[in-house]
Design a protein around this motif. Structure first.
Motif, PDB file in Angstrom:
ATOM      1  N   ALA A  57      -6.618   8.668  12.436  1.00  0.00           N
ATOM      2  CA  ALA A  57      -7.146   7.103  12.779  1.00  0.00           C
ATOM      3  C   ALA A  57      -7.671   6.465  11.602  1.00  0.00           C
ATOM      4  CB  ALA A  57      -8.588   7.106  13.848  1.00  0.00           C
ATOM      5  N   PHE A  58      -8.331   7.391  10.627  1.00  0.00           N
ATOM      6  CA  PHE A  58      -8.723   6.699   9.402  1.00  0.00           C
ATOM      7  C   PHE A  58      -7.793   6.288   8.467  1.00  0.00           C
ATOM      8  CE2 PHE A  58      -9.450   7.288   4.708  1.00  0.00           C
ATOM      9  CZ  PHE A  58     -10.760   6.892   4.534  1.00  0.00           C
ATOM     10  N   GLU A  59      -6.502   7.136   8.458  1.00  0.00           N
ATOM     11  CA  GLU A  59      -5.434   6.622   7.593  1.00  0.00           C
ATOM     12  C   GLU A  59      -4.586   5.263   8.130  1.00  0.00           C
ATOM     13  OE1 GLU A  59      -3.881  11.146   6.705  1.00  0.00           O
ATOM     14  OE2 GLU A  59      -2.993   9.938   8.169  1.00  0.00           O
ATOM     15  N   LEU A  60      -4.658   5.470   9.675  1.00  0.00           N
ATOM     16  CA  LEU A  60      -4.210   4.084  10.174  1.00  0.00           C
ATOM     17  C   LEU A  60      -4.832   2.744  10.112  1.00  0.00           C
ATOM     18  CD1 LEU A  60      -2.781   5.679  13.602  1.00  0.00           C
ATOM     19  CD2 LEU A  60      -1.360   4.817  11.591  1.00  0.00           C
ATOM     20  N   LEU A  69      -3.982   5.043  -1.230  1.00  0.00           N
ATOM     21  CA  LEU A  69      -5.038   6.332  -0.394  1.00  0.00           C
ATOM     22  C   LEU A  69      -4.268   7.536  -0.809  1.00  0.00           C
ATOM     23  CD1 LEU A  69      -7.239   7.029   1.083  1.00  0.00           C
ATOM     24  CD2 LEU A  69      -5.656   6.409   3.167  1.00  0.00           C
ATOM     25  N   ALA A  70      -5.161   8.459  -1.600  1.00  0.00           N
ATOM     26  CA  ALA A  70      -4.720   9.667  -1.577  1.00  0.00           C
ATOM     27  C   ALA A  70      -5.604  10.544  -0.891  1.00  0.00           C
ATOM     28  CB  ALA A  70      -4.881  10.070  -3.052  1.00  0.00           C
ATOM     29  N   MET A  71      -4.900  11.348   0.172  1.00  0.00           N
ATOM     30  CA  MET A  71      -5.717  12.282   1.003  1.00  0.00           C
ATOM     31  C   MET A  71      -5.609  13.919   0.705  1.00  0.00           C
ATOM     32  SD  MET A  71      -7.101  10.361   3.517  1.00  0.00           S
ATOM     33  CE  MET A  71      -7.073  11.451   5.133  1.00  0.00           C
ATOM     34  N   GLY A 105       0.775  -1.082  -0.007  1.00  0.00           N
ATOM     35  CA  GLY A 105       0.008  -0.017  -0.170  1.00  0.00           C
ATOM     36  C   GLY A 105       0.930   1.406   0.081  1.00  0.00           C
ATOM     37  N   ILE A 106       0.221   2.468  -0.625  1.00  0.00           N
ATOM     38  CA  ILE A 106       1.003   3.627  -0.513  1.00  0.00           C
ATOM     39  C   ILE A 106      -0.030   4.764  -0.003  1.00  0.00           C
ATOM     40  CG2 ILE A 106       1.993   5.337  -2.171  1.00  0.00           C
ATOM     41  CD1 ILE A 106       3.339   3.468  -3.575  1.00  0.00           C
ATOM     42  N   LEU A 107       0.206   5.267   1.003  1.00  0.00           N
ATOM     43  CA  LEU A 107      -0.658   6.528   1.441  1.00  0.00           C
ATOM     44  C   LEU A 107       0.164   7.875   0.916  1.00  0.00           C
ATOM     45  CD1 LEU A 107      -2.530   7.918   3.132  1.00  0.00           C
ATOM     46  CD2 LEU A 107      -1.529   7.407   5.307  1.00  0.00           C
ATOM     47  N   ALA A 108      -0.580   8.474   0.422  1.00  0.00           N
ATOM     48  CA  ALA A 108      -0.033   9.811  -0.312  1.00  0.00           C
ATOM     49  C   ALA A 108      -0.855  10.961   0.345  1.00  0.00           C
ATOM     50  CB  ALA A 108      -0.156   9.898  -1.632  1.00  0.00           C
ATOM     51  N   SER A 109      -0.385  11.689   1.384  1.00  0.00           N
ATOM     52  CA  SER A 109      -1.154  12.936   1.664  1.00  0.00           C
ATOM     53  C   SER A 109      -0.921  14.363   1.243  1.00  0.00           C
ATOM     54  CB  SER A 109      -0.821  13.205   3.354  1.00  0.00           C
ATOM     55  OG  SER A 109      -1.109  11.897   4.021  1.00  0.00           O
ATOM     56  N   VAL A 110      -1.867  15.172   0.745  1.00  0.00           N
ATOM     57  CA  VAL A 110      -1.844  16.247   0.116  1.00  0.00           C
ATOM     58  C   VAL A 110      -0.784  16.196  -1.205  1.00  0.00           C
ATOM     59  CG1 VAL A 110      -2.960  17.726   1.616  1.00  0.00           C
ATOM     60  CG2 VAL A 110      -0.535  17.443   2.029  1.00  0.00           C
TER      61      VAL A 110
END
Length: 204
Positions: free
Chosen positions: A190-193, A137-139, A77-82
């Motif tokens: 919490a949503f991201e985690l 997940l892109a935030m 998985g890859i979490l990309a914030s702004v």
């Protein structure tokens, strides 16, 4: 669960030369450094590609987008914030508040064809390809004036065109730093985690 921080070039942890090797026409070093850190964790038995999630925000979100194109098989998985995932379009627009001052870091593609070609070669949006991607997940935030929400939105649309498993979450009343208030920030984290734990198979 283990949490590792990769100090890629572009930072100052290993001195000025280390920093200089991660900007302008050596920007790609930041991406390969991150992949090397992932490879080290895998080689040393701390993780496997099926149990490894990458996370970064803003310019680190560009890193996430670049890594998704460069080494999608290393991560579950890859979490990309702004995430700054359409840098070429933004850095070509001097009317944006950060563009001109950022030319020192990225180069000026308006004036230098070599810079233009180099940025295009690593821009996450420009280099989405038809290969398997990890879950993404892109935030983003509607009122972000540093990285406009249209960047992750168009990146996500392009990823969906090639069948990538991607989720876009847009905060409707937040800026570049995320939502305001302690409890709202905790709820967002919490949503991201929870998403990370789901990617890693922790379902209870």
């Amino acid at each position: 669960m283990l949490y590792a921080v990769a100090h890629v070039r572009g930072g100052g942890e290993l001195g000025r030369e280390w920093y200089e090797q991660g900007r302008l026409l050596t920007k790609r070093n930041t991406f390969t450094d991150f992949v090397a850190a992932a490879d080290h964790l895998i080689a040393e038995g701390y993780a496997t590609p099926e149990r490894l999630v990458a996370e970064g925000g803003s310019a680190g979100g560009l890193l996430m987008g670049a890594v998704a194109n460069l080494a999608p098989d290393r991560f579950a998985g890859i979490l990309a914030s702004v995430p700054f995932v359409d840098p070429l379009t933004s850095i070509l627009d001097p009317s944006l508040p950060l563009t001109v001052i950022e030319w020192d870091e990225w180069g000026n593609p308006l004036a230098d064809p070599e810079v233009y070609a180099y940025m295009k070669s690593y821009s996450p949006y420009e280099n989405v390809a038809e290969h398997p991607y990890p879950r993404i997940l892109a935030m983003t935030s509607l009122n972000d004036t540093r990285v406009l929400y249209v960047e992750p939105a168009k990146w996500v649309a392009r990823l969906r065109e090639v069948g990538a498993p991607v989720l876009l979450k847009t905060e409707m009343s937040a800026g570049h730093g995320g939502v305001s208030g302690r409890y709202s920030a905790w709820r967002e984290r919490a949503f991201e985690l929870a998403w990370i734990l789901d990617v890693l198979g922790y379902d209870s």
